[in-house]
Design a protein around this motif. Structure first.
Motif, PDB file in Angstrom:
ATOM      1  N   LYS A 199       0.815  -1.217   0.000  1.00 49.28           N
ATOM      2  CA  LYS A 199       0.000   0.000   0.000  1.00 49.28           C
ATOM      3  C   LYS A 199       0.853   1.273   0.000  1.00 49.28           C
ATOM      4  CE  LYS A 199      -4.228  -1.924   1.943  1.00 49.28           C
ATOM      5  NZ  LYS A 199      -5.271  -1.807   2.983  1.00 49.28           N
ATOM      6  N   GLU A 200       1.735   1.401   0.980  1.00 47.87           N
ATOM      7  CA  GLU A 200       2.598   2.576   1.036  1.00 47.87           C
ATOM      8  C   GLU A 200       4.000   2.194   1.488  1.00 47.87           C
ATOM      9  OE1 GLU A 200      -0.594   6.170   2.075  1.00 47.87           O
ATOM     10  OE2 GLU A 200       0.976   5.619   3.521  1.00 47.87           O
ATOM     11  N   GLY A 201       4.972   2.902   0.926  1.00 50.16           N
ATOM     12  CA  GLY A 201       6.359   2.683   1.338  1.00 50.16           C
ATOM     13  C   GLY A 201       7.094   4.008   1.445  1.00 50.16           C
ATOM     14  N   THR A 202       7.995   4.094   2.406  1.00 51.24           N
ATOM     15  CA  THR A 202       8.732   5.335   2.626  1.00 51.24           C
ATOM     16  C   THR A 202      10.220   5.051   2.757  1.00 51.24           C
ATOM     17  OG1 THR A 202       6.845   6.336   3.776  1.00 51.24           O
ATOM     18  CG2 THR A 202       9.000   7.363   4.108  1.00 51.24           C
ATOM     19  N   PHE A 203      11.015   5.850   2.062  1.00 51.75           N
ATOM     20  CA  PHE A 203      12.471   5.777   2.154  1.00 51.75           C
ATOM     21  C   PHE A 203      13.005   7.183   2.400  1.00 51.75           C
ATOM     22  CE2 PHE A 203      13.150   1.471   0.497  1.00 51.75           C
ATOM     23  CZ  PHE A 203      11.935   1.226  -0.142  1.00 51.75           C
ATOM     24  N   LYS A 204      14.082   7.277   3.159  1.00 46.23           N
ATOM     25  CA  LYS A 204      14.705   8.572   3.425  1.00 46.23           C
ATOM     26  C   LYS A 204      16.194   8.501   3.113  1.00 46.23           C
ATOM     27  CE  LYS A 204      11.458  10.017   7.055  1.00 46.23           C
ATOM     28  NZ  LYS A 204      10.952  11.247   6.428  1.00 46.23           N
ATOM     29  N   GLN A 205      16.694   9.593   2.566  1.00 49.02           N
ATOM     30  CA  GLN A 205      18.126   9.668   2.269  1.00 49.02           C
ATOM     31  C   GLN A 205      18.626  11.086   2.542  1.00 49.02           C
ATOM     32  OE1 GLN A 205      19.345   7.833  -1.371  1.00 49.02           O
ATOM     33  NE2 GLN A 205      21.387   7.600  -0.560  1.00 49.02           N
ATOM     34  N   THR A 206      19.744  11.175   3.229  1.00 53.77           N
ATOM     35  CA  THR A 206      20.325  12.466   3.607  1.00 53.77           C
ATOM     36  C   THR A 206      21.374  12.897   2.586  1.00 53.77           C
ATOM     37  OG1 THR A 206      19.986  11.951   5.950  1.00 53.77           O
ATOM     38  CG2 THR A 206      21.515  13.730   5.429  1.00 53.77           C
ATOM     39  N   VAL A 207      21.307  14.170   2.198  1.00 52.93           N
ATOM     40  CA  VAL A 207      22.312  14.749   1.320  1.00 52.93           C
ATOM     41  C   VAL A 207      22.809  16.048   1.950  1.00 52.93           C
ATOM     42  CG1 VAL A 207      21.338  13.755  -0.781  1.00 52.93           C
ATOM     43  CG2 VAL A 207      20.619  16.023  -0.046  1.00 52.93           C
ATOM     44  N   LYS A 208      24.035  16.399   1.656  1.00 57.08           N
ATOM     45  CA  LYS A 208      24.617  17.643   2.160  1.00 57.08           C
ATOM     46  C   LYS A 208      24.639  18.664   1.026  1.00 57.08           C
ATOM     47  CE  LYS A 208      28.666  19.516   4.573  1.00 57.08           C
ATOM     48  NZ  LYS A 208      29.995  19.202   5.150  1.00 57.08           N
ATOM     49  N   ILE A 209      24.094  19.846   1.304  1.00 55.98           N
ATOM     50  CA  ILE A 209      24.013  20.898   0.305  1.00 55.98           C
ATOM     51  C   ILE A 209      25.328  21.676   0.270  1.00 55.98           C
ATOM     52  CG2 ILE A 209      22.778  22.967  -0.408  1.00 55.98           C
ATOM     53  CD1 ILE A 209      21.197  20.347  -0.662  1.00 55.98           C
ATOM     54  N   LEU A 210      25.940  21.758  -0.910  1.00 56.04           N
ATOM     55  CA  LEU A 210      27.195  22.484  -1.082  1.00 56.04           C
ATOM     56  C   LEU A 210      26.988  23.848  -1.729  1.00 56.04           C
ATOM     57  CD1 LEU A 210      29.394  19.526  -2.384  1.00 56.04           C
ATOM     58  CD2 LEU A 210      29.042  20.275  -0.019  1.00 56.04           C
ATOM     59  N   ASP A 211      25.809  24.040  -2.325  1.00 52.38           N
ATOM     60  CA  ASP A 211      25.484  25.304  -2.987  1.00 52.38           C
ATOM     61  C   ASP A 211      23.992  25.552  -2.802  1.00 52.38           C
ATOM     62  OD1 ASP A 211      26.293  26.732  -6.251  1.00 52.38           O
ATOM     63  OD2 ASP A 211      24.884  27.413  -4.719  1.00 52.38           O
ATOM     64  N   PRO A 212      23.578  26.721  -2.264  1.00 50.83           N
ATOM     65  CA  PRO A 212      22.146  26.996  -2.072  1.00 50.83           C
ATOM     66  C   PRO A 212      21.332  26.892  -3.355  1.00 50.83           C
ATOM     67  CG  PRO A 212      23.491  28.607  -0.903  1.00 50.83           C
ATOM     68  CD  PRO A 212      24.430  27.805  -1.749  1.00 50.83           C
ATOM     69  N   ASN A 213      21.971  27.126  -4.499  1.00 51.16           N
ATOM     70  CA  ASN A 213      21.291  26.965  -5.793  1.00 51.16           C
ATOM     71  C   ASN A 213      21.532  25.555  -6.340  1.00 51.16           C
ATOM     72  OD1 ASN A 213      20.369  29.696  -5.912  1.00 51.16           O
ATOM     73  ND2 ASN A 213      22.446  30.311  -6.456  1.00 51.16           N
ATOM     74  N   PHE A 214      21.184  24.577  -5.524  1.00 55.36           N
ATOM     75  CA  PHE A 214      21.473  23.191  -5.872  1.00 55.36           C
ATOM     76  C   PHE A 214      20.484  22.633  -6.900  1.00 55.36           C
ATOM     77  CE2 PHE A 214      18.538  23.224  -2.312  1.00 55.36           C
ATOM     78  CZ  PHE A 214      17.574  22.305  -2.687  1.00 55.36           C
ATOM     79  N   LYS A 215      20.913  21.538  -7.504  1.00 53.40           N
ATOM     80  CA  LYS A 215      20.039  20.777  -8.405  1.00 53.40           C
ATOM     81  C   LYS A 215      20.354  19.302  -8.196  1.00 53.40           C
ATOM     82  CE  LYS A 215      18.517  20.308 -13.211  1.00 53.40           C
ATOM     83  NZ  LYS A 215      18.709  20.770 -14.595  1.00 53.40           N
ATOM     84  N   ILE A 216      19.404  18.580  -7.607  1.00 49.27           N
ATOM     85  CA  ILE A 216      19.586  17.161  -7.305  1.00 49.27           C
ATOM     86  C   ILE A 216      18.789  16.351  -8.318  1.00 49.27           C
ATOM     87  CG2 ILE A 216      19.272  15.351  -5.581  1.00 49.27           C
ATOM     88  CD1 ILE A 216      19.373  17.537  -3.440  1.00 49.27           C
ATOM     89  N   GLU A 217      19.491  15.559  -9.126  1.00 45.78           N
ATOM     90  CA  GLU A 217      18.846  14.663 -10.086  1.00 45.78           C
ATOM     91  C   GLU A 217      19.080  13.232  -9.624  1.00 45.78           C
ATOM     92  OE1 GLU A 217      20.971  16.857 -13.386  1.00 45.78           O
ATOM     93  OE2 GLU A 217      19.095  16.347 -14.418  1.00 45.78           O
ATOM     94  N   VAL A 218      18.002  12.528  -9.337  1.00 40.32           N
ATOM     95  CA  VAL A 218      18.111  11.198  -8.757  1.00 40.32           C
ATOM     96  C   VAL A 218      17.087  10.265  -9.413  1.00 40.32           C
ATOM     97  CG1 VAL A 218      16.562  11.905  -6.879  1.00 40.32           C
ATOM     98  CG2 VAL A 218      18.002   9.875  -6.602  1.00 40.32           C
ATOM     99  N   THR A 219      17.495   9.022  -9.587  1.00 35.54           N
ATOM    100  CA  THR A 219      16.617   7.993 -10.155  1.00 35.54           C
ATOM    101  C   THR A 219      16.336   6.935  -9.099  1.00 35.54           C
ATOM    102  OG1 THR A 219      17.523   8.334 -12.369  1.00 35.54           O
ATOM    103  CG2 THR A 219      16.360   6.266 -11.972  1.00 35.54           C
ATOM    104  N   MET A 220      15.055   6.619  -8.906  1.00 40.40           N
ATOM    105  CA  MET A 220      14.652   5.530  -8.012  1.00 40.40           C
ATOM    106  C   MET A 220      14.530   4.255  -8.840  1.00 40.40           C
ATOM    107  SD  MET A 220      14.311   6.539  -4.864  1.00 40.40           S
ATOM    108  CE  MET A 220      13.352   5.203  -4.180  1.00 40.40           C
TER     109      MET A 220
END
Length: 644
Positions: free
Chosen positions: A113-134
């Motif tokens: 029914k529902e699933g939750t995952f969490k992942q921590t990232v460290k921001i190096l630039d306030p104008n960040f762009k995170i591209e991630v594939t699940m």
């Protein structure tokens, strides 16, 4: 043999999954979403990405917290390398279930029914762009078929909602620039300046430089003020402290009297003459000094307007005064550049005359009305109750009525030309002004006046609020008849200082709200607000007042309002030393403001957070947003998260 069967089954599942996926994508058992714990993190700050999967009935999703060698495709993330962030931790599943899988011959973990995952990232630039594939795999309990999953996400910093008010401010500054053109100090300068450029070689290119120079000069003035808005504590103090607000009130009164013709605000003639001499030397540098001379000569008319823009920018975003000055100057420089390029258009310009002084006088009335806004801020912050909403409305009615009479020629001021007839534009403008007067009159008796939300004091500061009296009578009758149960812990801390709008009841102390949440089993609606927060009043008058929002706030939430600009001094045992700026916070406002910055990494108001009884966020915070349905959905999402 068993190992062969295992390998064969795995290949079969993959082939079947590929077939199902490619055949018009008949089945899509899992839908993904991804959110950040903080939409605007600072450099070096860690944020948590929460991936949520909604899984169709009859299907399950493999987790990743079991032996990867068993065979199924476990859920995983694949980040595209980027210098603006770095992955700080592994993908963490939240509360997955376990079972023995006969095909894989081992215990696997999964979600239904529902699933939750969490992942921590460290921001190096306030104008960040995170591209991630699940990546992952979902299987059906009913058919035994499995489908490989892949979902791409792009996460970027959220544009601060204050940008909406910034855009409105820029538009207002541009309109002020257009208005400044039609003043006695500026309008007659247009044909003189344009004729200079059209009567020499390279005039058009020099006209462009002239306009750009005007913009650069005003932009420089804005840049000088910009640092005052860079430090959130400084900006907050300037916008709410009694001293700058008193100073601004006096300045606006002086501006108004100057526009009324009592005196002129001029710069030293020596400075003007010096710039004028520089412009006589010729060359491209002379064009810049010509622009500077225009700015100085027109100061008696433009100074109050520019001052209004700069004062209104105090307490806003760092770039607000710069953008405001550039917008003003762009409009101000527009006719000089435009008519130099197309001199034929000047034939359509009206002739100079007494109407130019009328423009100044109208601006004087506007400055006079705005002046009382700063006195009202002082009254709100220090809770004097001398300029309540109905008093402010009465003042504005008087000023607007005087303006209307002036436009009809019933009032004459120094430098006004005698008028035997009223021109159609003056008649139309007078009609608009008197319409505004009629609109204001119900505000004397408690009408909300939503068009002026954020400018006038809040509805809670109204001496005679007819709507509030009726609401209190209804609530008293409900309580007396036993139809309503009050969920409050008495005594309410700071109840004598603060009041919630629309008859809402709640708290003004964080710890007391947490205790109420635990006692009554309700989530907390935390409102970071301020006495001098214009956007807070707009939200309260235009969004909170909606029956759908109001009913949810009353029934579903413990309301907590934390004022970030209140000057009330705390007992010494309640002082704190900030981890943000290492300063001691001695007032209610300073302590609340520091709490907002350190815990929620935000310094803008309004700022809304939905919390549980432990103070944990239920959903991402929300800022200024006048879309009522968005706010209803936000409140509903908080209740749903709290129940889970």
């Amino acid at each position: 043999m068993k190992q062969f069967f295992k390998s064969f089954s795995f290949i079969t599942i993959l082939l079947l999954g590929t077939f199902i996926t490619t055949q018009a994508q008949i089945i899509n058992p899992v839908s993904w979403s991804a959110t950040l714990s903080n939409d605007a993190p600072k450099e070096g700050e860690e944020v948590v990405i929460t991936f949520k999967a909604k899984i169709k009935d009859g299907w399950y999703l493999y987790s990743n917290d079991f032996d990867h060698e068993l065979g199924p495709i476990v859920t995983s993330t694949e980040f595209k390398p980027n210098a603006t962030f770095q992955v700080a931790d592994t993908l963490l599943p939240i509360n997955s279930s376990e079972k023995y899988d006969e095909i894989w011959e081992g215990n696997i973990r999964y979600f239904k029914k529902e699933g939750t995952f969490k992942q921590t990232v460290k921001i190096l630039d306030p104008n960040f762009k995170i591209e991630v594939t699940m990546n992952g795999q979902s299987c059906s309990d009913e058919t035994g078929s499995c489908i490989p999953l892949q979902k791409d996400f792009t996460l970027e910093p959220k544009v601060d909602t204050s940008d909406e008010s910034l855009l409105g401010f820029i538009i207002s500054a541009f309109l002020f620039g257009l208005t400044a053109i039609f003043t006695p100090c500026v309008f007659p300068m247009i044909p003189l300046t344009v004729s200079f450029f059209t009567n020499q070689s390279g005039g058009k290119s020099k006209a462009f430089l002239y306009g750009f120079s005007i913009i650069a000069i005003y932009g420089f003035f804005g840049a000088v003020l910009a640092p005052l808005t860079g430090d959130p504590s400084v900006a907050n103090a300037i916008s709410t402290h009694w001293l700058p607000n008193t100073l601004f009130f006096i300045i606006f009164i002086v501006f108004a009297l100057s526009f009324f013709g009592m005196f002129e605000i001029t710069l030293p003639s020596s400075l003007v003459n010096k710039m004028d001499k520089q412009s006589d030397k010729g060359g491209l540098g002379a064009v810049f000094f010509m622009a500077f001379t225009l700015v100085l000569v027109s100061f008696s008319c433009t100074g109050p307007i520019v001052g209004t823009i700069l004062i209104e920018s105090v307490g806003g975003a760092f770039l607000k005064p710069i953008f405001g000055m550039i917008a003003f100057a762009s409009a101000f420089a527009l006719p000089f550049t435009l008519f130099a390029l197309f001199p034929g258009l000047m034939k359509g310009l009206p002739k100079s005359g007494g109407w130019l002084n009328s423009v100044k006088v109208v601006l004087g009335f506007v400055e006079l009305a705005l002046a009382f806004k700063f006195l009202s801020t002082i009254d709100l912050v220090y809770n004097w109750r001398l300029l309540d909403k109905d008093i402010m409305v009465a003042i504005w009615i008087a000023i607007s009525a005087m303006l209307g009479l002036y436009l009809l020629g019933k009032i004459r001021l120094p430098h006004d030309s005698p008028t035997d007839t009223i021109s159609p534009p003056r008649m139309i403008l007078a009609t608009i002004v008197f319409t505004f007067v009629i609109y204001l009159i119900p505000g004397l008796f408690g009408a909300p006046l939503k068009l002026l939300s954020g400018i006038l004091p809040p509805q809670t500061h109204h001496t005679f609020d007819l709507r509030g009296i009726i609401r209190e009578e209804i609530e008293f009758a409900e309580l007396s008849g036993g139809n309503k149960k009050e969920t409050l812990i008495h005594p309410i801390k700071y109840e004598e200082l603060f009041e919630l709008p629309h008859g809402l009841k709640g708290y003004f102390d964080y710890d007391q709200a947490l205790a109420a949440s635990k006692k009554f089993g309700k989530p907390i609606f935390l409102d970071f607000t301020g006495h001098g927060c214009a956007n807070c009043r707009k939200m309260e008058d235009n969004v909170w007042s909606d029956p759908r929002v109001l009913s949810r706030l009353k029934k579903d939430y413990i309301i907590l309002a934390l004022y970030v600009d209140d000057p009330t001094k705390l007992p010494e045992d309640e002082w704190i030393t900030s981890t943000f700026d290492k300063n001691v916070k001695k007032t209610i406002g300073a302590k609340n403001f520091d709490f907002q910055i350190t815990k929620f990494k935000s310094n803008a108001q309004p700022f809304y957070c939905l919390l549980n009884g432990e103070g944990d966020l239920l959903v991402n915070p929300k800022a200024y947003d006048l879309n009522v349905q968005n706010f209803v959905d936000y409140l509903d999402s908080g209740v749903a998260a709290f129940k889970k």
